[in-house]
Design a protein around this motif. Structure first.
Motif, PDB file in Angstrom:
ATOM      1  N   THR A 210       0.805  -1.213   0.000  1.00  0.00           N
ATOM      2  CA  THR A 210       0.000   0.000   0.000  1.00  0.00           C
ATOM      3  C   THR A 210       0.838   1.262   0.000  1.00  0.00           C
ATOM      4  OG1 THR A 210      -0.121   0.094   2.394  1.00  0.00           O
ATOM      5  CG2 THR A 210      -1.831  -1.166   1.275  1.00  0.00           C
ATOM      6  N   GLY A 211       2.120   1.139   0.326  1.00  0.00           N
ATOM      7  CA  GLY A 211       3.007   2.293   0.277  1.00  0.00           C
ATOM      8  C   GLY A 211       2.577   3.443   1.163  1.00  0.00           C
ATOM      9  N   GLY A 212       2.037   3.144   2.340  1.00  0.00           N
ATOM     10  CA  GLY A 212       1.599   4.224   3.222  1.00  0.00           C
ATOM     11  C   GLY A 212       0.354   4.921   2.697  1.00  0.00           C
ATOM     12  N   LEU A 213      -0.479   4.149   2.020  1.00  0.00           N
ATOM     13  CA  LEU A 213      -1.675   4.709   1.402  1.00  0.00           C
ATOM     14  C   LEU A 213      -2.606   5.350   2.422  1.00  0.00           C
ATOM     15  CD1 LEU A 213      -3.598   5.050  -1.020  1.00  0.00           C
ATOM     16  CD2 LEU A 213      -4.348   2.690  -0.645  1.00  0.00           C
ATOM     17  N   TRP A 214      -2.649   4.779   3.632  1.00  0.00           N
ATOM     18  CA  TRP A 214      -3.579   5.273   4.636  1.00  0.00           C
ATOM     19  C   TRP A 214      -3.419   6.775   4.885  1.00  0.00           C
ATOM     20  CZ3 TRP A 214      -2.580   7.405   9.479  1.00  0.00           C
ATOM     21  CH2 TRP A 214      -3.722   7.662  10.236  1.00  0.00           C
ATOM     22  N   SER A 215      -2.185   7.204   5.085  1.00  0.00           N
ATOM     23  CA  SER A 215      -1.987   8.616   5.417  1.00  0.00           C
ATOM     24  C   SER A 215      -2.335   9.516   4.233  1.00  0.00           C
ATOM     25  CB  SER A 215      -0.545   8.858   5.872  1.00  0.00           C
ATOM     26  OG  SER A 215       0.354   8.491   4.872  1.00  0.00           O
ATOM     27  N   ARG A 216      -2.076   9.038   3.032  1.00  0.00           N
ATOM     28  CA  ARG A 216      -2.409   9.871   1.863  1.00  0.00           C
ATOM     29  C   ARG A 216      -3.927   9.905   1.626  1.00  0.00           C
ATOM     30  NH1 ARG A 216       1.864   6.927   0.300  1.00  0.00           N
ATOM     31  NH2 ARG A 216       0.751   5.649  -1.201  1.00  0.00           N
ATOM     32  N   LEU A 217      -4.574   8.771   1.903  1.00  0.00           N
ATOM     33  CA  LEU A 217      -6.034   8.734   1.779  1.00  0.00           C
ATOM     34  C   LEU A 217      -6.675   9.644   2.830  1.00  0.00           C
ATOM     35  CD1 LEU A 217      -8.014   7.223  -0.053  1.00  0.00           C
ATOM     36  CD2 LEU A 217      -8.143   5.424   1.683  1.00  0.00           C
ATOM     37  N   ARG A 218      -6.095   9.643   4.017  1.00  0.00           N
ATOM     38  CA  ARG A 218      -6.586  10.525   5.084  1.00  0.00           C
ATOM     39  C   ARG A 218      -6.481  11.986   4.638  1.00  0.00           C
ATOM     40  NH1 ARG A 218      -2.769  10.749  10.060  1.00  0.00           N
ATOM     41  NH2 ARG A 218      -1.557  11.685   8.391  1.00  0.00           N
ATOM     42  N   ASP A 219      -5.352  12.334   4.043  1.00  0.00           N
ATOM     43  CA  ASP A 219      -5.182  13.708   3.566  1.00  0.00           C
ATOM     44  C   ASP A 219      -6.149  14.024   2.430  1.00  0.00           C
ATOM     45  OD1 ASP A 219      -3.176  13.972   5.404  1.00  0.00           O
ATOM     46  OD2 ASP A 219      -1.553  13.615   3.972  1.00  0.00           O
ATOM     47  N   ARG A 220      -6.317  13.055   1.566  1.00  0.00           N
ATOM     48  CA  ARG A 220      -7.186  13.252   0.411  1.00  0.00           C
ATOM     49  C   ARG A 220      -8.626  13.528   0.842  1.00  0.00           C
ATOM     50  NH1 ARG A 220     -10.714  13.519  -2.592  1.00  0.00           N
ATOM     51  NH2 ARG A 220     -11.027  12.700  -4.689  1.00  0.00           N
ATOM     52  N   TRP A 221      -9.073  12.801   1.868  1.00  0.00           N
ATOM     53  CA  TRP A 221     -10.459  12.940   2.319  1.00  0.00           C
ATOM     54  C   TRP A 221     -10.605  13.955   3.448  1.00  0.00           C
ATOM     55  CZ3 TRP A 221     -11.640   7.008   2.283  1.00  0.00           C
ATOM     56  CH2 TRP A 221     -12.024   6.625   0.989  1.00  0.00           C
TER      57      TRP A 221
ATOM     58  N   ALA B   2       1.183   4.925  -9.408  1.00  0.00           N
ATOM     59  CA  ALA B   2       0.931   3.941  -8.354  1.00  0.00           C
ATOM     60  C   ALA B   2      -0.558   3.607  -8.326  1.00  0.00           C
ATOM     61  CB  ALA B   2       1.371   4.505  -7.009  1.00  0.00           C
ATOM     62  N   GLU B   3      -0.853   2.340  -8.334  1.00  0.00           N
ATOM     63  CA  GLU B   3      -2.242   1.902  -8.360  1.00  0.00           C
ATOM     64  C   GLU B   3      -2.475   0.894  -7.244  1.00  0.00           C
ATOM     65  OE1 GLU B   3      -2.975   2.275 -13.154  1.00  0.00           O
ATOM     66  OE2 GLU B   3      -2.855   0.295 -12.225  1.00  0.00           O
ATOM     67  N   HIS B   4      -3.595   1.032  -6.592  1.00  0.00           N
ATOM     68  CA  HIS B   4      -3.983   0.105  -5.537  1.00  0.00           C
ATOM     69  C   HIS B   4      -5.373  -0.412  -5.887  1.00  0.00           C
ATOM     70  CE1 HIS B   4      -0.751   2.173  -3.344  1.00  0.00           C
ATOM     71  NE2 HIS B   4      -1.350   3.289  -3.709  1.00  0.00           N
ATOM     72  N   VAL B   5      -5.481  -1.718  -6.063  1.00  0.00           N
ATOM     73  CA  VAL B   5      -6.764  -2.297  -6.465  1.00  0.00           C
ATOM     74  C   VAL B   5      -7.484  -2.850  -5.236  1.00  0.00           C
ATOM     75  CG1 VAL B   5      -7.866  -4.140  -7.792  1.00  0.00           C
ATOM     76  CG2 VAL B   5      -5.944  -2.851  -8.772  1.00  0.00           C
ATOM     77  N   VAL B   6      -8.702  -2.405  -5.066  1.00  0.00           N
ATOM     78  CA  VAL B   6      -9.545  -2.913  -3.982  1.00  0.00           C
ATOM     79  C   VAL B   6     -10.771  -3.570  -4.613  1.00  0.00           C
ATOM     80  CG1 VAL B   6     -10.982  -2.296  -2.002  1.00  0.00           C
ATOM     81  CG2 VAL B   6      -8.763  -1.179  -2.325  1.00  0.00           C
ATOM     82  N   LEU B   7     -11.031  -4.804  -4.199  1.00  0.00           N
ATOM     83  CA  LEU B   7     -12.187  -5.531  -4.726  1.00  0.00           C
ATOM     84  C   LEU B   7     -13.393  -5.350  -3.819  1.00  0.00           C
ATOM     85  CD1 LEU B   7     -10.822  -9.008  -5.875  1.00  0.00           C
ATOM     86  CD2 LEU B   7     -10.880  -6.821  -7.104  1.00  0.00           C
ATOM     87  N   PHE B   8     -14.555  -5.294  -4.421  1.00  0.00           N
ATOM     88  CA  PHE B   8     -15.821  -5.319  -3.698  1.00  0.00           C
ATOM     89  C   PHE B   8     -16.484  -6.648  -4.049  1.00  0.00           C
ATOM     90  CE2 PHE B   8     -16.281  -1.035  -1.936  1.00  0.00           C
ATOM     91  CZ  PHE B   8     -15.135  -0.464  -2.465  1.00  0.00           C
ATOM     92  N   THR B   9     -16.532  -7.514  -3.076  1.00  0.00           N
ATOM     93  CA  THR B   9     -17.042  -8.861  -3.311  1.00  0.00           C
ATOM     94  C   THR B   9     -18.332  -9.063  -2.522  1.00  0.00           C
ATOM     95  OG1 THR B   9     -15.832  -9.845  -1.458  1.00  0.00           O
ATOM     96  CG2 THR B   9     -14.669  -9.705  -3.559  1.00  0.00           C
ATOM     97  N   GLY B  10     -18.962 -10.197  -2.777  1.00  0.00           N
ATOM     98  CA  GLY B  10     -20.179 -10.516  -2.046  1.00  0.00           C
ATOM     99  C   GLY B  10     -21.273 -10.988  -2.973  1.00  0.00           C
ATOM    100  N   PRO B  11     -22.340 -11.470  -2.388  1.00  0.00           N
ATOM    101  CA  PRO B  11     -23.419 -12.037  -3.198  1.00  0.00           C
ATOM    102  C   PRO B  11     -24.228 -10.966  -3.915  1.00  0.00           C
ATOM    103  CG  PRO B  11     -24.030 -12.041  -0.886  1.00  0.00           C
ATOM    104  CD  PRO B  11     -22.599 -11.582  -0.944  1.00  0.00           C
ATOM    105  N   MET B  12     -25.080 -11.396  -4.784  1.00  0.00           N
ATOM    106  CA  MET B  12     -25.973 -10.481  -5.494  1.00  0.00           C
ATOM    107  C   MET B  12     -26.844  -9.719  -4.504  1.00  0.00           C
ATOM    108  SD  MET B  12     -27.420 -12.927  -8.502  1.00  0.00           S
ATOM    109  CE  MET B  12     -28.696 -11.758  -8.917  1.00  0.00           C
ATOM    110  N   GLY B  13     -27.060  -8.466  -4.809  1.00  0.00           N
ATOM    111  CA  GLY B  13     -27.981  -7.684  -3.993  1.00  0.00           C
ATOM    112  C   GLY B  13     -27.389  -7.161  -2.707  1.00  0.00           C
ATOM    113  N   ALA B  14     -26.075  -7.319  -2.531  1.00  0.00           N
ATOM    114  CA  ALA B  14     -25.455  -6.898  -1.267  1.00  0.00           C
ATOM    115  C   ALA B  14     -25.094  -5.416  -1.267  1.00  0.00           C
ATOM    116  CB  ALA B  14     -24.215  -7.738  -0.984  1.00  0.00           C
ATOM    117  N   GLY B  15     -25.042  -4.792  -2.437  1.00  0.00           N
ATOM    118  CA  GLY B  15     -24.764  -3.358  -2.475  1.00  0.00           C
ATOM    119  C   GLY B  15     -23.398  -2.996  -3.019  1.00  0.00           C
ATOM    120  N   LYS B  16     -22.782  -3.900  -3.767  1.00  0.00           N
ATOM    121  CA  LYS B  16     -21.439  -3.620  -4.286  1.00  0.00           C
ATOM    122  C   LYS B  16     -21.456  -2.416  -5.232  1.00  0.00           C
ATOM    123  CE  LYS B  16     -20.949  -7.819  -6.000  1.00  0.00           C
ATOM    124  NZ  LYS B  16     -22.170  -8.516  -5.521  1.00  0.00           N
TER     125      LYS B  16
END
Lengths: 223, 189
Positions: A210-221, B2-16
């Protein structure tokens, strides 16, 4: 004090004599009462009445409290909180009044009790960890509470160590620990032989992921 | 970038879909089609490919939000997305016929992602009907998967503030889990 056995109207609750009735120490005795009832897992409810405010009916069994007060103006420093204990049967109907998430009340009571100090049943040198997170989508919190929770959920730590880890928020550590305890999510672990003290800092894996993402996300929001 | 991928998982109708819309800086990309599985979720449409949104952290950094298709017949896509992700927010609708079973199913399926990163369970629709309590979710998780450190929150997936708390907690938990063990813990292997 004489017995005050009485019907709760529909018979849902009965007042019983209690040594905790009508005490005068703000939220401290309320916290003690909640802790003691939780520890014995008795089918009991507690009524808390701060000063002249609307009472809170605490039902630990149903994990709800009943009150017309939605805690938007929670009295953090009442002079007096009346405490009464009640017998609750699982078959009883719920008390009248809006049912609310008990976590919200316990969180506030814990943080407001013992004048910013640690509850007497907690030790500054005992190792603790969290077994669950507070429901932060409901309870008021700061980023410190999130950071403290994440740490305690993942690392066995003493209160003294937490004070060192969070120096800017050291004054808030005891209240948060009291709140965790009242929520029933603070686990006290047997003392282990002390090893060399190791600093707690982000490991290389965390930096990679995450590369310290938490602190940058905190700043962003703007948290 | 820099990219960070976060998945939203769960069953149908859960609000993803709603959860991603709550967090995304851009209008979410939604690929929906007519729902052919009305027995599983009473919803006019359901995701069959992907939801996508993003949060811009800075000029060279984004959090990419992917909602996976809920039906198990799209498992092949789950594996593809899991490889790139740092963590997941698992949404479970509390009025599902077996919400705890659904939680455990997705936790098991994405266990590798949990081990590598982290997870948060977000219980939606807990204000309707009589579903399990948060304590029951925690108890079931502790019994089935002892030792997991997974925050469980009740959420309204349509609430940006609540979904920010969930995502914030996910990232914080990932970083905290990876920290050096304290003196009371065995070093991690």
């Amino acid at each position: 004090m004489a017995d005050q056995s009485s019907s709760g109207g529909d018979g849902a609750m009965v007042t019983v004599a209690s040594p905790t009735d009508s005490v005068d120490n703000g939220w401290d005795d309320a916290a003690r009462a909640i802790y003691s009832v939780r520890k014995i897992a008795a089918p009991m409810g507690i009524v808390l009445q701060p000063d002249d405010r609307t009472p809170y009916l605490v039902d630990l069994h149903r994990k709800k409290f009943f009150s017309t007060d939605d805690l938007t103006d929670f009295p953090t420093h009442p002079v007096r909180v009346g405490v009464q204990t009640y017998v609750v049967s699982p078959d009883d109907q719920e008390p009248a009044g809006p049912a609310r998430n008990l976590e919200l009340l316990l969180w506030n009571v814990g943080r407001s009790s013992f004048h910013g100090g640690l509850a007497p049943w907690l030790s500054p040198t005992a190792p603790y960890r969290l077994t669950a997170w507070p429901d932060f989508t409901g309870v008021f919190h700061t980023t410190f509470h999130l950071r403290l929770t994440a740490h305690l959920a993942n690392h066995v730590t003493t209160v003294d160590d937490l004070v060192e880890l969070f120096p800017a928020d050291a004054d808030s550590v005891p209240g948060a620990m009291n709140a965790f305890s009242l929520l029933g999510i603070l686990e006290h672990l047997p003392a282990q032989p002390a090893a060399a003290v190791q600093p707690v800092e982000p490991a290389a894996d965390a930096e990679r992921s995450t590369g310290g993402l938490w602190s940058r996300l905190r700043d962003r929001w703007g948290f | 970038m820099a990219e960070h991928v976060v998945l939203f998982t769960g069953p149908m109708g859960a609000g993803k879909t709603a959860a991603i819309a709550s967090l995304s800086d851009i209008d979410p990309v939604r690929t929906e089609a007519a729902n052919t599985d009305r027995v599983t979720a009473d919803k006019a449409t359901t995701t069959v490919a992907l939801d996508y949104g993003e949060i811009t952290i800075g000029p060279d950094e984004k959090v990419r939000l992917y909602g996976i298709p809920g039906q198990t017949r799209f498992e092949f896509m789950w594996k593809v997305l899991m490889r790139r992700a740092v963590g997941m927010i698992l949404l479970v609708n509390n009025d599902n016929p077996d919400p705890i079973g659904q939680m455990l199913y997705f936790i098991d399926y994405f266990h590798e992602l949990y081990e590598r990163g982290g997870a948060v369970v977000a219980i939606s629709r807990s204000d309707v009907g009589l579903g399990p309590t948060r304590e029951e979710y925690y108890s079931a998780l502790a019994a089935a998967r002892p030792g997991l450190s997974i925050p469980i929150f009740s959420v309204d997936a349509r609430s940006p503030e609540q979904m920010k708390i969930a995502l914030f907690s996910l990232i914080l938990n990932i970083e905290s889990r990876a920290a050096v063990p304290s003196r009371y813990e065995e070093p991690r292997q």
